[in-house]
Design a protein around this motif. Structure first.
Motif, PDB file in Angstrom:
ATOM      1  N   ARG A 158       0.693  -1.262  -0.080  1.00  0.00           N
ATOM      2  CA  ARG A 158      -0.105  -0.135   0.022  1.00  0.00           C
ATOM      3  C   ARG A 158       0.810   1.279   0.212  1.00  0.00           C
ATOM      4  NH1 ARG A 158      -4.874   0.830   3.757  1.00  0.00           N
ATOM      5  NH2 ARG A 158      -4.799   2.870   3.103  1.00  0.00           N
ATOM      6  N   LEU A 160       3.576   1.377  -1.559  1.00  0.00           N
ATOM      7  CA  LEU A 160       4.266   1.515  -2.718  1.00  0.00           C
ATOM      8  C   LEU A 160       3.034   2.140  -3.612  1.00  0.00           C
ATOM      9  CD1 LEU A 160       6.501  -1.570  -3.461  1.00  0.00           C
ATOM     10  CD2 LEU A 160       7.127   0.848  -3.679  1.00  0.00           C
ATOM     11  N   LEU A 161       1.765   1.800  -3.437  1.00  0.00           N
ATOM     12  CA  LEU A 161       0.772   2.126  -4.297  1.00  0.00           C
ATOM     13  C   LEU A 161       0.696   3.736  -4.139  1.00  0.00           C
ATOM     14  CD1 LEU A 161      -2.059  -0.445  -3.999  1.00  0.00           C
ATOM     15  CD2 LEU A 161      -0.482  -0.117  -5.991  1.00  0.00           C
ATOM     16  N   ASN A 162       0.892   4.437  -2.835  1.00  0.00           N
ATOM     17  CA  ASN A 162       0.748   5.661  -2.719  1.00  0.00           C
ATOM     18  C   ASN A 162       1.782   6.420  -3.476  1.00  0.00           C
ATOM     19  OD1 ASN A 162      -1.417   5.576  -0.977  1.00  0.00           O
ATOM     20  ND2 ASN A 162      -0.124   5.052   0.773  1.00  0.00           N
ATOM     21  N   LEU A 164       3.283   5.229  -6.126  1.00  0.00           N
ATOM     22  CA  LEU A 164       3.197   5.218  -7.405  1.00  0.00           C
ATOM     23  C   LEU A 164       2.131   6.182  -8.093  1.00  0.00           C
ATOM     24  CD1 LEU A 164       3.447   1.177  -7.994  1.00  0.00           C
ATOM     25  CD2 LEU A 164       4.838   2.798  -8.957  1.00  0.00           C
ATOM     26  N   SER A 165       1.186   6.460  -7.182  1.00  0.00           N
ATOM     27  CA  SER A 165       0.079   7.341  -7.627  1.00  0.00           C
ATOM     28  C   SER A 165       0.518   8.736  -7.693  1.00  0.00           C
ATOM     29  CB  SER A 165      -0.967   7.298  -6.289  1.00  0.00           C
ATOM     30  OG  SER A 165      -1.682   6.102  -6.442  1.00  0.00           O
ATOM     31  N   ILE A 166       1.573   9.193  -6.777  1.00  0.00           N
ATOM     32  CA  ILE A 166       2.259  10.337  -6.812  1.00  0.00           C
ATOM     33  C   ILE A 166       3.096  10.448  -8.132  1.00  0.00           C
ATOM     34  CG2 ILE A 166       3.849  11.913  -5.886  1.00  0.00           C
ATOM     35  CD1 ILE A 166       3.580  10.644  -3.156  1.00  0.00           C
ATOM     36  N   PHE A 167       3.641   9.382  -8.316  1.00  0.00           N
ATOM     37  CA  PHE A 167       4.532   9.306  -9.694  1.00  0.00           C
ATOM     38  C   PHE A 167       3.610   9.545 -10.799  1.00  0.00           C
ATOM     39  CE2 PHE A 167       6.787   6.905 -12.838  1.00  0.00           C
ATOM     40  CZ  PHE A 167       7.934   7.743 -13.176  1.00  0.00           C
ATOM     41  N   SER A 204      -1.840  14.526  -2.880  1.00  0.00           N
ATOM     42  CA  SER A 204      -0.859  13.378  -2.492  1.00  0.00           C
ATOM     43  C   SER A 204      -1.108  13.332  -0.875  1.00  0.00           C
ATOM     44  CB  SER A 204       0.408  13.363  -2.936  1.00  0.00           C
ATOM     45  OG  SER A 204       0.487  13.355  -4.457  1.00  0.00           O
ATOM     46  N   GLY A 207      -4.049  12.106   0.503  1.00  0.00           N
ATOM     47  CA  GLY A 207      -4.493  10.864   0.132  1.00  0.00           C
ATOM     48  C   GLY A 207      -3.647   9.714   0.858  1.00  0.00           C
ATOM     49  N   MET A 208      -2.586  10.101   1.601  1.00  0.00           N
ATOM     50  CA  MET A 208      -1.979   9.193   2.283  1.00  0.00           C
ATOM     51  C   MET A 208      -2.435   8.983   3.748  1.00  0.00           C
ATOM     52  SD  MET A 208       2.013  10.089   0.951  1.00  0.00           S
ATOM     53  CE  MET A 208       2.671   8.303   1.616  1.00  0.00           C
TER      54      MET A 208
ATOM     55  N   MET B 169      -4.153   8.283 -12.614  1.00  0.00           N
ATOM     56  CA  MET B 169      -3.699   6.979 -11.769  1.00  0.00           C
ATOM     57  C   MET B 169      -4.296   5.861 -12.370  1.00  0.00           C
ATOM     58  SD  MET B 169      -4.304   7.947  -7.758  1.00  0.00           S
ATOM     59  CE  MET B 169      -5.374   9.310  -7.748  1.00  0.00           C
ATOM     60  N   TYR B 172      -2.236   5.357 -15.535  1.00  0.00           N
ATOM     61  CA  TYR B 172      -1.192   4.995 -15.379  1.00  0.00           C
ATOM     62  C   TYR B 172      -0.978   3.427 -14.912  1.00  0.00           C
ATOM     63  CZ  TYR B 172       3.811   4.324 -12.993  1.00  0.00           C
ATOM     64  OH  TYR B 172       4.880   3.786 -12.618  1.00  0.00           O
ATOM     65  N   PHE B 173      -1.962   3.043 -14.048  1.00  0.00           N
ATOM     66  CA  PHE B 173      -2.056   1.731 -13.488  1.00  0.00           C
ATOM     67  C   PHE B 173      -2.522   0.923 -14.591  1.00  0.00           C
ATOM     68  CE2 PHE B 173      -1.970   3.461  -9.265  1.00  0.00           C
ATOM     69  CZ  PHE B 173      -0.661   3.107  -8.664  1.00  0.00           C
ATOM     70  N   HIS B 199      -7.601   1.462  -3.518  1.00  0.00           N
ATOM     71  CA  HIS B 199      -6.577   2.283  -3.001  1.00  0.00           C
ATOM     72  C   HIS B 199      -6.921   3.821  -3.800  1.00  0.00           C
ATOM     73  CE1 HIS B 199      -2.826   4.550  -3.325  1.00  0.00           C
ATOM     74  NE2 HIS B 199      -2.917   4.621  -4.810  1.00  0.00           N
ATOM     75  N   GLN B 202      -9.682   5.635  -2.205  1.00  0.00           N
ATOM     76  CA  GLN B 202      -9.314   6.033  -0.752  1.00  0.00           C
ATOM     77  C   GLN B 202      -8.445   7.150  -0.947  1.00  0.00           C
ATOM     78  OE1 GLN B 202      -6.540   3.943   1.660  1.00  0.00           O
ATOM     79  NE2 GLN B 202      -5.841   6.107   1.783  1.00  0.00           N
ATOM     80  N   PHE B 203      -7.483   7.084  -1.936  1.00  0.00           N
ATOM     81  CA  PHE B 203      -6.613   7.921  -2.155  1.00  0.00           C
ATOM     82  C   PHE B 203      -6.987   9.387  -2.689  1.00  0.00           C
ATOM     83  CE2 PHE B 203      -2.908  10.165  -4.315  1.00  0.00           C
ATOM     84  CZ  PHE B 203      -1.809   9.771  -3.479  1.00  0.00           C
ATOM     85  N   SER B 206      -9.707  11.331  -0.215  1.00  0.00           N
ATOM     86  CA  SER B 206      -9.160  12.081   0.758  1.00  0.00           C
ATOM     87  C   SER B 206      -8.246  13.248   0.280  1.00  0.00           C
ATOM     88  CB  SER B 206      -8.394  11.183   1.579  1.00  0.00           C
ATOM     89  OG  SER B 206      -7.310  10.302   1.133  1.00  0.00           O
ATOM     90  N   GLY B 207      -7.810  13.032  -1.003  1.00  0.00           N
ATOM     91  CA  GLY B 207      -7.251  14.060  -1.822  1.00  0.00           C
ATOM     92  C   GLY B 207      -8.161  15.123  -2.263  1.00  0.00           C
TER      93      GLY B 207
END
Lengths: 215, 215
Positions: A158, A160-162, A164-167, A204, A207-208, B169, B172-173, B199, B202-203, B206-207
């Motif tokens: 999870r 890493l998913l965070n 990756l989401s920023i990325f 981000s 979102g974390m 997101m 990308y995914f 993910h 949720q991400f 909250s963002g």
DNA sequence: GTCTGTATCAAACGAACGTTTGAATGTCAA
DNA sequence: TTGACATTCAAACGTTCGTTTGATACAGAC
């Protein structure tokens, strides 16, 4: 000779021109003749200096792309060093600024992300190198920075998913300028880049799944 | 004839094969001969049915890609209709599920996003159509769904940035499965897709700068 | 000067490309 | 059966591709 070619070797001009053209059009759409014409040298120069077209591409990626990725990482490190702490807010802000406003010119940044997107869409040998030498270390470094600030229940995946989401946001807002511009209705100017960094940080950060005392 | 070609016209087979190959390799890297061989028809069939290679690509995009985008949008609508409300949580969940688990098979989804990424990286005439007929309406629809739930101070651009971030997101995914798989260390199986949807919801949720009473 | 190695050049190579051609099919109404 | 039309086919078109070749220019070492 055009002014920007003074004092450069044929080899360097080939690498520079190849990078621009490969980024703009993709490997298959660029011919060796187009490259050598733009580099103001003979057709056979590619074969003489690099063996063949494919090896030219790989050398370009290793010598130019990787070093730029290195510059971005260094900039991230400097940004973070200037912060008072290594809180997620500082980390994300340092990261977003390094990637969106960082050491690269607008042109460099565009090329940089175009090239990596092309590699992701149709991987060559260069891709393995990028993943192992750039992406994995970066993501694992970020994961370690974030980990102490996340709830204990959060597993590594999870986290890493965070990251990756920023990325994914940074990647998207860099390479998809065209559709983004069309949708927001104006150009990618400096004020917009500021808003973009601000947005990514805020989006981000909230979102974390952070602990309450870690901002 | 291979079994999947029974009962189909040459035209349909060409469109189907062309889509797969263009998605996998990109326009320039696929030859007409490769397409017609895979479609089990004569080389001249592309010219007969579509005029030339470029028009085949455009027809493929209009007839196959656009209709798939339509199916995804319809699925989003159905998902949302099954929800009790149109809160941001419901909207984002419906959207993420439509895009990541939705009506498309894994292969279809992969092709779908590969094709649009290629268009974003090197736009053709098809891109304008996609932006105007698919992306703009989708994003503006989402913006209207979110708007009532956002703080009054939030302008349209920031709302759009939120929507674009969600989209980035998902994009990308879907298209960057390769590097993502390598970094997370396992395959894109069904449980992972569930985690992914969870993910993203949720991400993103909250963002977003939501009012307090809107979940 | 001569030799050696590096670099550049025009020219050509065979292969693959997108496209065109004209004959050979099959189909169906007249 | 005939004619008109749609479709498929093998073969060839001219062009461009990546790569190779052999000659040429030019440097520094001996």
């Amino acid at each position: 000779m055009s002014p920007d070619n003074k004092g450069t070797t044929t080899r360097e001009r080939l690498l520079k021109v190849a990078e621009t053209l490969f980024a703009q059009k993709g490997y298959d759409a660029v011919s060796v003749r187009e490259i050598t014409n733009a580099a103001h040298c003979n057709l056979a120069a590619v074969n003489y200096h690099f063996g063949n077209k494919k090896t030219l591409y790989l050398h370009m990626f290793r010598e130019r792309w990787m070093s730029r990725a290195q510059r971005i990482r260094a900039c991230f490190g400097e940004n973070l060093a200037h912060c008072a702490d290594t809180s997620p807010a500082s980390v994300i802000k340092s990261l977003a600024e390094a990637l969106i406003k960082g050491p690269l010119t607008d042109e460099e940044r565009l090329r940089h992300f175009q090239l990596i997107i092309r590699e992701m869409t149709k991987p060559t040998e260069a891709f393995e190198i990028v993943v192992e030498e750039t992406m994995k270390p970066s993501f694992e470094g970020l994961e370690q920075l974030f980990r102490p600030c996340l709830h204990e229940g959060i597993d590594e995946e999870r986290t890493l998913l965070n990251v990756l989401s920023i990325f994914s946001m940074v990647l998207y807002f860099n390479f998809a300028r065209l559709p983004v511009s069309k949708i927001i209705g104006h150009a990618y100017d400096e004020p917009f880049k500021d808003r973009l960094v601000q947005h990514i940080v805020q989006f981000s950060l909230s979102g974390m799944p952070l602990k309450e005392n870690t901002l």
